[in-house]
Motif scaffolding. Sequence first.
Motif, PDB file in Angstrom:
ATOM      1  N   UNK A  72       0.826  -1.219   0.000  1.00 50.66           N
ATOM      2  CA  UNK A  72       0.000   0.000   0.000  1.00 50.66           C
ATOM      3  C   UNK A  72       0.857   1.266   0.000  1.00 50.66           C
ATOM      4  N   UNK A  74       3.890   1.563  -1.356  1.00 47.79           N
ATOM      5  CA  UNK A  74       4.441   1.730  -2.709  1.00 47.79           C
ATOM      6  C   UNK A  74       3.378   2.287  -3.652  1.00 47.79           C
ATOM      7  N   UNK A  75       2.165   1.776  -3.495  1.00 48.46           N
ATOM      8  CA  UNK A  75       1.056   2.257  -4.324  1.00 48.46           C
ATOM      9  C   UNK A  75       0.831   3.750  -4.091  1.00 48.46           C
ATOM     10  N   UNK A  77       2.984   5.984  -2.986  1.00 53.00           N
ATOM     11  CA  UNK A  77       4.094   6.805  -3.506  1.00 53.00           C
ATOM     12  C   UNK A  77       3.919   7.090  -4.997  1.00 53.00           C
ATOM     13  N   UNK A  78       3.385   6.102  -5.707  1.00 55.19           N
ATOM     14  CA  UNK A  78       3.175   6.282  -7.151  1.00 55.19           C
ATOM     15  C   UNK A  78       2.019   7.249  -7.425  1.00 55.19           C
ATOM     16  N   UNK A  79       0.985   7.155  -6.606  1.00 57.98           N
ATOM     17  CA  UNK A  79      -0.219   7.953  -6.863  1.00 57.98           C
ATOM     18  C   UNK A  79      -0.130   9.370  -6.330  1.00 57.98           C
TER      19      UNK A  79
ATOM     20  N   UNK B 222      -6.518   7.063 -15.176  1.00 57.61           N
ATOM     21  CA  UNK B 222      -5.518   7.798 -14.385  1.00 57.61           C
ATOM     22  C   UNK B 222      -4.235   7.808 -15.200  1.00 57.61           C
ATOM     23  N   UNK B 225      -0.733   8.717 -13.493  1.00 55.75           N
ATOM     24  CA  UNK B 225      -0.294   7.621 -12.623  1.00 55.75           C
ATOM     25  C   UNK B 225       0.190   6.438 -13.459  1.00 55.75           C
ATOM     26  N   UNK B 228       3.714   7.262 -14.851  1.00 55.62           N
ATOM     27  CA  UNK B 228       4.742   7.187 -13.798  1.00 55.62           C
ATOM     28  C   UNK B 228       4.985   5.725 -13.399  1.00 55.62           C
ATOM     29  N   UNK B 261       7.696  -4.457  -4.474  1.00 55.46           N
ATOM     30  CA  UNK B 261       6.730  -3.591  -3.784  1.00 55.46           C
ATOM     31  C   UNK B 261       5.983  -2.705  -4.766  1.00 55.46           C
ATOM     32  N   UNK B 262       6.724  -2.096  -5.677  1.00 51.16           N
ATOM     33  CA  UNK B 262       6.073  -1.179  -6.618  1.00 51.16           C
ATOM     34  C   UNK B 262       5.200  -1.927  -7.629  1.00 51.16           C
ATOM     35  N   UNK B 265       2.232  -3.101  -5.744  1.00 47.50           N
ATOM     36  CA  UNK B 265       1.524  -1.848  -5.446  1.00 47.50           C
ATOM     37  C   UNK B 265       0.745  -1.369  -6.660  1.00 47.50           C
ATOM     38  N   UNK B 268      -2.306  -3.620  -6.814  1.00 52.91           N
ATOM     39  CA  UNK B 268      -3.230  -3.247  -5.728  1.00 52.91           C
ATOM     40  C   UNK B 268      -3.885  -1.894  -6.033  1.00 52.91           C
TER      41      UNK B 268
END
Lengths: 117, 311
Positions: A72, A74-75, A77-79, B222, B225, B228, B261-262, B265, B268
Amino acid sequence: MLPRNKIIAIFVLLFVLCLCGISSAQDQNAVLRFYQKHISVVDGNRCAMYPSCSSYASRAFEKHGPIIGWIMSCDRLVRCGRDEANISRMVRVNDEEFIYDPVGANDFWWFEKEKNK
Amino acid sequence: MNSRYSYILILIILVFLSHNSFAKEKQLIITSGMQYAYAQKLFIQKDYDTAIIEFKRFIHFFPDSEDLDQAQFDIAVCLFNLKKYHDAARAFNEIILAGKENEITKKAFFYQSDAFMNVGNTGYAQIVLQNYLKLVEDLQTKDKIYFNLAKIHLTEARKGKSDSLTLASEYLSKMSPSGADKYHTDQYLDLIFKARNAPEKNPTAAGLFAIIPGGGFLYCERYHDAFITFLLNTGLIFSAYKAWDNDNKALAGVIAFVETGFYTGNIYGSISSAHKYNLAQTISILDQDFSISSKIDPEKRGYQLSFNYAF
């Protein structure tokens, strides 16, 4: 002398252990605590979201444990700060506007169901 | 000497008498009506803290008054208006538990439900009304309960709780024809229909698209997002590959760990974004077409529901 690869591997291990919350006796993860105490203070609060990414990560780790917490974070940080503004509401904190994106806004679709089981 | 003593004695008697007559002039007997009127005056002036004290004084000194129930109810309303919702809910509960079949008890149910709503406890707010539903016979009150329950479910729908829209429409459908007219249920049902048929994103599809980093975000509109995520993930995968290729396996491990993780992520976040997109659609429809609000009239101690409809 230790070979370079082994030194890096030790750092990796320490990094993973920190992320996995070896300091679980305290509320926050060691890495996050270090970031908030020593880096964010100097760097300044530039996060466009509320709570900030580090606070969000801290809450995610606390609420869901190291694996989901890590995913969550990492998610998030991207968003951070872009398209989220189109669907989340704004909040005013200390005369500044932030995009409101708490952990609850990103786990509502599975966590509430789990809780109600 | 004797005459001097007698002068002093006369003077003392005069002083005493004058004091006594002065005291008599200032004497005031407060009746139950006066005490209640004063407490009410404070209530209307919105000095709720003092009003609570005066209502309590009224209850203490005039326990046989016919306004006793009303005073207890007024204390609860004061607490409600002071936003002490937990205390207010407790005070309304005492009125409810007394079990008197009057208008005050009826109002107490709705107020208590509203107090729970204000602290975000929609579950208790529903239970109060569902319990009341079992007790009432008259159609008007039943309609009001159904409407309030529908309103609670519409509030829950805004929080992304599944089935809330269905439950809201079920309660609205249970209302009598006169109640349906009074509360404009047809417009609410239309609103629920619109919210149900709003454009949706499929969370499973979003998750599957996210196998290609950023694909899920792209599906959920999005675009920033997605861009990126794509850059970050491909960059990290490439770096891990290069580090491994250069026999720098520990560094490759660090990068791979971070990338894991990314990447997860990204999956998710894509699923979550689809759910958030659907919720945002529901909220925007509920916000655009209707704004439902409940109001308390502090002077009449009444409960009022208002709604705006955007044509």
